[in-house]
Design an enzyme around this catalytic site. Sequence first.
Site, mmCIF file in Angstrom:
data_model
loop_
_atom_site.group_PDB
_atom_site.id
_atom_site.type_symbol
_atom_site.label_atom_id
_atom_site.label_comp_id
_atom_site.label_asym_id
_atom_site.label_seq_id
_atom_site.Cartn_x
_atom_site.Cartn_y
_atom_site.Cartn_z
ATOM 1 N N CYS A 136 0.863 -1.183 0.000
ATOM 2 C CA CYS A 136 0.000 0.000 0.000
ATOM 3 C C CYS A 136 0.897 1.230 0.000
ATOM 4 O O CYS A 136 1.727 1.396 0.890
ATOM 5 C CB CYS A 136 -0.925 -0.005 1.208
ATOM 6 S SG CYS A 136 -2.163 1.313 1.138
ATOM 7 N N ILE A 137 0.728 2.057 -1.007
ATOM 8 C CA ILE A 137 1.546 3.241 -1.172
ATOM 9 C C ILE A 137 0.658 4.465 -1.002
ATOM 10 O O ILE A 137 -0.414 4.545 -1.615
ATOM 11 C CB ILE A 137 2.214 3.257 -2.574
ATOM 12 C CG1 ILE A 137 3.109 2.022 -2.735
ATOM 13 C CG2 ILE A 137 3.009 4.527 -2.801
ATOM 14 C CD1 ILE A 137 2.543 0.970 -3.583
#
Length: 127
Positions: free
Chosen positions: A106-107
Amino acid sequence: MSTRVLNTEKAPKAIGPYVQGKIVNGFLFASGQIPLDPATGEMVQGDITAQAEQAMQNVAALVGAAGTTMDNIVKATCYLKNIEDFAAFNEVYAKYMDEDAPARSCIGGVDLPKGALCEIEVVVYVG
């Protein structure tokens, strides 16, 4: 190498020079799904919860069109405009995954197409 382009009316059409997904040697590589309503092509309005719900519905539509289920997702990559939305995003995401959830990255802090608050791409085993 065996390849097949995946197309379904149940997920938004591509908004650029790419396909919704491609099945290669038993794996679906799905293009990132933002919260577009597939019926209208318009962005779903609302907060991260509303947008994550639509993005996950779009992912589920692609997975279903490939003839499999969300249980066969092996890797997900999620992008959030605001990393502060991580907890709220996870609440929606978790509803679509079983206890044997896929590997995931998850960025946060990224600008996404059409001003979306989230985008989700998956790799799925389809056999």
